[in-house]
Design an enzyme around this catalytic site. Structure first.
Site, short mmCIF file in Angstrom:
data_model
loop_
_atom_site.label_atom_id
_atom_site.label_comp_id
_atom_site.label_asym_id
_atom_site.label_seq_id
_atom_site.Cartn_x
_atom_site.Cartn_y
_atom_site.Cartn_z
N MET A 27 0.84 -1.20 0.00
CA MET A 27 0.00 0.00 0.00
C MET A 27 0.88 1.25 0.00
O MET A 27 0.40 2.36 0.27
CB MET A 27 -0.93 0.00 1.22
CG MET A 27 -1.90 -1.17 1.19
SD MET A 27 -3.40 -0.87 2.13
CE MET A 27 -2.75 -0.60 3.76
N ALA A 29 4.08 3.96 1.03
CA ALA A 29 4.79 4.48 2.21
C ALA A 29 5.88 3.46 2.58
O ALA A 29 5.97 2.98 3.72
CB ALA A 29 3.83 4.74 3.37
N LEU A 30 6.67 3.16 1.57
CA LEU A 30 7.61 2.03 1.67
C LEU A 30 8.70 2.30 2.71
O LEU A 30 9.23 3.40 2.81
CB LEU A 30 8.23 1.75 0.31
CG LEU A 30 7.24 1.43 -0.82
CD1 LEU A 30 7.99 1.12 -2.12
CD2 LEU A 30 6.32 0.25 -0.44
N HIS A 34 9.25 -3.31 3.65
CA HIS A 34 8.89 -3.50 2.24
C HIS A 34 10.15 -3.75 1.40
O HIS A 34 10.17 -4.60 0.51
CB HIS A 34 8.21 -2.25 1.68
CG HIS A 34 6.92 -1.88 2.35
ND1 HIS A 34 6.78 -0.75 3.10
CD2 HIS A 34 5.71 -2.48 2.35
CE1 HIS A 34 5.53 -0.65 3.54
NE2 HIS A 34 4.86 -1.69 3.11
N GLY A 147 5.00 -10.30 3.84
CA GLY A 147 5.70 -10.23 5.12
C GLY A 147 5.01 -11.05 6.20
O GLY A 147 3.77 -11.10 6.26
N ARG A 187 2.29 2.66 9.43
CA ARG A 187 1.47 3.37 10.43
C ARG A 187 2.31 3.91 11.58
O ARG A 187 1.81 4.70 12.38
CB ARG A 187 0.36 2.46 10.96
CG ARG A 187 -0.70 2.16 9.91
CD ARG A 187 -1.92 1.46 10.47
NE ARG A 187 -3.02 1.45 9.54
CZ ARG A 187 -3.34 0.43 8.72
NH1 ARG A 187 -2.64 -0.68 8.74
NH2 ARG A 187 -4.37 0.53 7.89
P1 AMP Z 1 1.48 -2.98 3.44
O1 AMP Z 1 2.03 -1.91 2.56
O2 AMP Z 1 1.44 -2.60 4.88
O3 AMP Z 1 0.21 -3.57 2.92
O4 AMP Z 1 2.54 -4.17 3.39
C1 AMP Z 1 2.95 -4.73 2.18
C2 AMP Z 1 3.75 -5.98 2.47
O5 AMP Z 1 4.89 -5.64 3.25
C3 AMP Z 1 2.94 -7.01 3.28
O6 AMP Z 1 3.22 -8.30 2.78
C4 AMP Z 1 3.50 -6.83 4.67
O7 AMP Z 1 3.41 -7.99 5.46
C5 AMP Z 1 4.94 -6.48 4.37
N1 AMP Z 1 5.54 -5.78 5.53
C6 AMP Z 1 5.08 -4.66 6.13
N2 AMP Z 1 5.86 -4.34 7.20
C7 AMP Z 1 6.82 -5.30 7.27
C8 AMP Z 1 7.91 -5.55 8.14
N3 AMP Z 1 8.19 -4.76 9.17
N4 AMP Z 1 8.69 -6.62 7.90
C9 AMP Z 1 8.42 -7.46 6.85
N5 AMP Z 1 7.41 -7.27 5.99
C10 AMP Z 1 6.62 -6.22 6.19
#
Ligand code: AMP
Length: 280
Positions: A27, A29-30, A34, A147, A187
Site C-alpha cells: 500500500m 509508504a515504503l 517492504h 511479510g 502506520r
Molecule cells: P502494506 O504496505 O502494509 O500492505 O505491506 C505490504 C507488504 O509488506 C505485506 O506483505 C506486509 O506484510 C509487508 N511488511 C510490512 N511491514 C513489514 C515488516 N516490518 N517486515 C516485513 N514485511 C513487512
C-alpha cells in the site's frame, strides 16, 4: 523502471517481459520492511513488480483510509534503486471499474477470519484476498512476496492460492524491525514521541514471552499476564496464540506456537500488530 497507473499499460508491459515475474503487493509508504521483500523479489526473479495501491475495500468505515500516507515519488525512487522493473500504482477507478460496491469478492472462510484481526476488522480480509487475486491475474506473477508481520494475511493468501489453484508461489518474508525491535510499519508515522516509546513494549512482550516459553511449565495465562503488565498504557485488542501451520487458536503453548498481538496507542489510536514464533 516504468511507473504505470492503468491496466492497459500494465498488460502491454507484462506481455513484453521475458523470464520470471516476482510481485510485491504493497500500500506504499515504503520502508525497510517492504524493501526487504522488494530486494528478495529482484534477486529471485528476472522481473520484479511492486504494486502500490491503498485498497479502499480493505478499510472499515472508521479506519484510516483517508489519512493513510501516500508518497509515490519517494516510493518509486526506492523501487528504482532496488532494481524493480515496474511500479504499478493504479487509480481506484482502474481496479474497481464497475464500482467497488459491485465487485465479485473472494471471501476467505469464517474459520480463517473469525479471529485475531478479522474479528475487529469485518470484511478486511475479503478486501485483501480480492485485491491480491486481481493483482496475481494482472501481473501474471510466478512468485509473490508477503511479510510475516501480517501473519493472518499471509496465512489467508496461502490458503486462497491452495483453495483456488492459483499458479503462483507465495514467499513468506521475515519481519524487519527497527534497532530497538519495533516492527516497521507505515502506520508508525502516526505515532507521537511518547507513543513510539510505548509501542516498543509490544515487541518487548513478545521477546519476553519467548524467554518465558523456555521454561517448560509456562502457561498461556502466565504469558498473557506478563505481556499485559509490559504493555500497560496501550489498549490491547488481543494477545493470542495459534498453531503456525493451521492458524488454529491454541489452548496450550507448544513448539508450533505463534504469538500475536494487536493494540492501539492511547492518543492517536494507531493500531499496531506484531507477532513472534515462541520456539525456533
Ligand atoms: P502494506 O504496505 O502494509 O500492505 O505491506 C505490504 C507488504 O509488506 C505485506 O506483505 C506486509 O506484510 C509487508 N511488511 C510490512 N511491514 C513489514 C515488516 N516490518 N517486515 C516485513 N514485511 C513487512
Amino acid at each position: 523502471m516504468k511507473i504505470l497507473d492503468n491496466i492497459a499499460d500494465l498488460k502491454k508491459e507484462i506481455s513484453s517481459l521475458k523470464g520470471s515475474i516476482g510481485l510485491v503487493p504493497t500500500m506504499g509508504a515504503l520502508h525497510k520492511g517492504h524493501q526487504s521483500l522488494i530486494e528478495k523479489a529482484v534477486n529471485e526473479n528476472d522481473n520484479a513488480i511492486v504494486s502500490i495501491f491503498v485498497n479502499p475495500i480493505q478499510f472499515g468505515i472508521n479506519e484510516d483510509l483517508d489519512k493513510y500516507p501516500r508518497c509515490l515519488a519517494s516510493d518509486s525512487k526506492l523501487c528504482e534503486e532496488a532494481g524493480v522493473k515496474i511500479v504499478f500504482a493504479p487509480k481506484i477507478s482502474q481496479m474497481y471499474a464497475e464500482g467497488k460496491e459491485n465487485l465479485t469478492l473472494i471471501c476467505p472462510p469464517y474459520s480463517a477470519v473469525d479471529k485475531l484481526c478479522g474479528k475487529s476488522r469485518i470484511g478486511h480480509f475479503d478486501g485483501v484476498a480480492s485485491v491480491v487475486a486481481k493483482l496475481f491475474n494482472l501481473t501474471k506473477a510466478n512468485r509473490a512476496y508477503f511479510g510475516q508481520k501480517d501473519a493472518q494475511q499471509l496465512f489467508i493468501i496461502q490458503k486462497m492460492v491452495r483453495d483456488l489453484n492459483f499458479d503462483i508461489e507465495i514467499i513468506p518474508c521475515p519481519i524487519v524491525r527497527e534497532e530497538d525491535n519495533l516492527a516497521l510499519s507505515s502506520r508508525n508515522q502516526y505515532l507521537t514521541k511518547s507513543e513510539r516509546a510505548l509501542a516498543l513494549n509490544i515487541s518487548k512482550a513478545l521477546f519476553e514471552a519467548k524467554k518465558l516459553a523456555k521454561t517448560n511449565t509456562i502457561t498461556k495465562r502466565a504469558v498473557i499476564d506478563n505481556s499485559l503488565k509490559i504493555m500497560e498504557g496501550l489498549e490491547v485488542e488481543y494477545i493470542e496464540f495459534v498453531d503456525i501451520n493451521t492458524f488454529e487458536i491454541q489452548d496450550e503453548i507448544n513448539k508450533n506456537t505463534l504469538m500475536l498481538i494487536a493494540s492501539r496507542t492511547p492518543e492517536t489510536k494507531t493500531r499496531l500488530i506484531d507477532n513472534m514464533k515462541l520456539f525456533d
